[in-house]
Design a protein around this motif. Structure first.
Motif, PDB file in Angstrom:
ATOM      1  N   ASP A   1       0.834  -1.214   0.000  1.00  0.00           N
ATOM      2  CA  ASP A   1       0.000   0.000   0.000  1.00  0.00           C
ATOM      3  C   ASP A   1       0.864   1.257   0.000  1.00  0.00           C
ATOM      4  N   GLU A   2       1.997   1.186   0.679  1.00  0.00           N
ATOM      5  CA  GLU A   2       2.899   2.342   0.720  1.00  0.00           C
ATOM      6  C   GLU A   2       3.443   2.655  -0.676  1.00  0.00           C
ATOM      7  N   ILE A   3       3.721   1.606  -1.434  1.00  0.00           N
ATOM      8  CA  ILE A   3       4.199   1.806  -2.810  1.00  0.00           C
ATOM      9  C   ILE A   3       3.058   2.311  -3.695  1.00  0.00           C
ATOM     10  N   TRP A   4       1.875   1.784  -3.464  1.00  0.00           N
ATOM     11  CA  TRP A   4       0.688   2.120  -4.251  1.00  0.00           C
ATOM     12  C   TRP A   4       0.310   3.597  -4.090  1.00  0.00           C
TER      13      TRP A   4
ATOM     14  N   ASP B   1      -1.558   6.904  -3.617  1.00  0.00           N
ATOM     15  CA  ASP B   1      -2.880   7.377  -4.027  1.00  0.00           C
ATOM     16  C   ASP B   1      -3.452   6.618  -5.219  1.00  0.00           C
ATOM     17  N   SER B   2      -2.615   5.843  -5.913  1.00  0.00           N
ATOM     18  CA  SER B   2      -3.120   5.120  -7.081  1.00  0.00           C
ATOM     19  C   SER B   2      -3.828   3.817  -6.690  1.00  0.00           C
ATOM     20  N   ARG B   3      -3.820   3.492  -5.399  1.00  0.00           N
ATOM     21  CA  ARG B   3      -4.532   2.291  -4.960  1.00  0.00           C
ATOM     22  C   ARG B   3      -6.027   2.446  -5.256  1.00  0.00           C
ATOM     23  N   PRO B   4      -6.656   1.442  -5.888  1.00  0.00           N
ATOM     24  CA  PRO B   4      -8.092   1.541  -6.163  1.00  0.00           C
ATOM     25  C   PRO B   4      -8.886   1.723  -4.871  1.00  0.00           C
ATOM     26  N   LYS B   5      -9.970   2.480  -4.965  1.00  0.00           N
ATOM     27  CA  LYS B   5     -10.829   2.699  -3.797  1.00  0.00           C
ATOM     28  C   LYS B   5     -11.540   1.396  -3.430  1.00  0.00           C
TER      29      LYS B   5
ATOM     30  N   ASP C   1     -18.693  -7.068  -3.480  1.00  0.00           N
ATOM     31  CA  ASP C   1     -17.356  -6.531  -3.221  1.00  0.00           C
ATOM     32  C   ASP C   1     -16.242  -7.355  -3.866  1.00  0.00           C
ATOM     33  N   VAL C   2     -16.503  -8.633  -4.110  1.00  0.00           N
ATOM     34  CA  VAL C   2     -15.496  -9.533  -4.662  1.00  0.00           C
ATOM     35  C   VAL C   2     -15.983 -10.003  -6.034  1.00  0.00           C
TER      36      VAL C   2
END
Length: 545
Positions: A61-64, A66-70, A125-126
């Motif tokens: 997540d740290e690498i991701w 703000d580009s991490r999907p919501k 969700d999945v």
């Protein structure tokens, strides 16, 4: 590396070997079950490595950033009682009785399909699975659902309130676990499914609170047998897993109904596909999967596919979990075998079916392999066995015909299937992996899917879903009840692929009876003479040699 194959290290063994001694291996404790974390910890400890739980930071997540999907935000819906068969209050009453029988006072549930099943809720969700991200704590006198409140409609809130369930923020689960320990609750936990964050939080909280002199004097009294104990947790398989696997009458009826509508969609699709192929249409494997989705989406109650469609032409069919991608997939070759493994989620049931066909003339080798897979499919379909038999005992039925000529396949023969839930569910299976001792029981649903795969050439699989039910036998040795299977899937098996000389009269009779049932059950659901004619042509009886 092919995990599970002879000589291939496990992920834990590989990590232990490649790191210099004294390494520190970090994991996100929310993403590992307690059993998986313990196995990793034990294996790497042999090389003097330490396992570290990263509670507050997931490095990916740290690498991701703000580009991490919501996170998914679609609303949760109620699974209608006419499909669920049993109301939430009844399910909770049964669960609470099992909690107390185990000497516990609460259970924490993290398996999403178990939560959806207990609460008669469905989400999205999945992908392919009608579940929502949540945790559920059920105590003897109360219950809390930890979920994103924005996904909960007023109707669902009323549904939960009527069942005595309070809503809590999804990310407050560890506070909820800590609170249970503080109150001295004996927590029933399934370490094979519950993440290590929850179990380790409960353990450390129990230790922390028991250090207090006041807490040390507070004993939890087990109302079922009168003994007392300090909170420490009770580790056992989730009782919901078993209850969910044994379908009630409404769930079974929904599965039967949805399979027939699915068969109608498949008939329209296959009639279209064969026509297109014979017209030399330039179709890719992805085109085929997309068109199948269109046909299914026209059926009443369709919600989603139940997994990514496996659409494999020629050599791609030999890749057991092949997923065609638009930029790299193959064209459907009329001169090669074509394997299609697909399924759907309907409001009343879940389907999973595989058929393998040839659009022109199969080779003698392909026909022999196909026929031996069919013989295994028939042998398992007709199996009768005493109650209490675990699935692995039946696995050899499906392989025997292949084994006779030195062939086999590397996947299990059958998995459990949910009713309008996950297409893969436990605890039952039919597999050569004989560690699963779960007995097959009346009401369970399993797949029957033997196959054969010749690398770089072709793949064959024939899959139906089966319902485990009581079998009529002339004898009942030792007073035992005997079980057998009832078919849920009704769709033609391509007879052009069959080498009739290899089949016994009994096997030919099975195929002819099956095709007669397919015609009888599915033809009334078809619109248009073209598809009806296709189904008629593909359900004609085989002549005995």
């Amino acid at each position: 590396m092919r995990a599970g194959n002879l000589g291939v290290p496990t992920a834990s063994e590989w990590v232990a070997d490649v790191l210099a001694p004294g390494g520190r291996v970090g994991i996100d404790p929310f993403l590992f079950s307690a059993d998986a974390a313990e196995e990793l910890k034990e294996v790497i400890a042999k090389k003097n490595h330490e396992l570290v739980y990263l509670y507050n930071v997931n490095i990916v997540d740290e690498i991701w950033k703000d580009s991490r999907p919501k996170p998914p935000s679609k609303q949760i819906g109620i699974h209608d009682l006419k499909y669920a068969g049993v109301d939430v209050a009844s399910k909770l009453l049964s669960l609470r009785n099992q909690i107390m029988d185990a000497g516990a006072s609460a259970i924490v549930i993290s398996m999403l399909d178990e939560i959806a099943w207990v609460l008669n809720l469905r989400g999205s969700d999945v992908p392919h699975s009608p579940v929502m991200y949540a945790y559920l704590i059920v105590e003897v006198d109360q219950a809390q659902l930890f979920v994103d409140n924005s996904k909960v409609t007023a109707e669902v809130k009323d549904h939960l309130k009527n069942a005595g369930i309070e809503l809590r923020p999804y990310d407050s689960i560890l506070q909820g676990i800590d609170s249970l320990a503080e109150r001295g609750a004996q927590l029933l936990m399934d370490p094979s499914t519950l993440n290590v964050a929850i179990i380790s939080t409960y353990k450390s909280a129990c230790e922390r609170y028991s250090e207090s002199e006041d807490k040390a004097k507070t004993k939890f009294t087990d109302s079922s047998n009168g003994h007392t104990a300090n909170p420490s947790g009770i580790y056992m398989q989730s009782p919901i897993s078993w209850a969910k696997a044994i379908k009630n009458d409404a769930e079974l009826q929904g599965m039967k109904n949805s399979h027939l509508r699915d068969a109608a969609a498949l008939a329209h699709f296959w009639a279209w596909l064969e026509d297109e192929v014979h017209k030399n249409a330039n179709l890719t494997e992805v085109d085929v999967a997309d068109r199948l989705l269109e046909f299914r989406s026209m059926q009443d109650g369709f919600m989603d596919t139940s997994f990514d469609t496996i659409s494999g032409s020629g050599a791609n069919g030999a890749i057991i979990h092949y997923k065609p991608e638009p930029e790299s997939c193959s064209r459907v070759d009329p001169q090669k075998l074509f394997l299609l493994d697909s399924g759907a989620q309907y409001v009343d049931g879940t389907t999973d079916i595989t058929r393998t066909v040839h659009f022109s003339e199969p080779s003698a080798r392909e026909k022999e392999c196909f026929t031996r897979v069919l013989q295994g499919h028939i042998a398992l379909d007709e199996a009768v066995f005493p109650e209490g038999t675990p699935g692995f005992v039946l696995d050899g039925f499906a392989r025997s015909s292949l084994w006779k000529i030195g062939l086999d396949y590397r996947h299990g023969t059958g998995h459990g299937v949910g009713a309008a839930l996950n297409v893969h569910e436990g605890p039952q299976s039919i597999s050569f992996r004989y560690g699963n001792m779960t007995p097959l029981q009346n009401g369970m649903i399993v797949s029957n899917e033997p196959g054969y795969y010749e690398d770089h050439a072709f793949g064959i699989r024939i899959e139906n879903l089966l319902h485990v039910r009581d079998a009529e036998t002339p004898n009942r040795f030792g007073g035992a009840t005997y079980l057998g299977f009832e078919k849920l899937t009704f769709f033609p098996i391509q007879t052009k692929m069959v080498d009739v000389s290899l089949l016994s009269d009994t096997e030919i009779d099975w195929l002819n009876r099956y095709h007669a049932e397919v015609w009888e059950k599915v033809s009334p659901l078809l619109e248009g003479s073209t598809t009806q004619q296709w189904l008629w042509n593909n359900t004609r009886p085989l002549a005995k040699p």
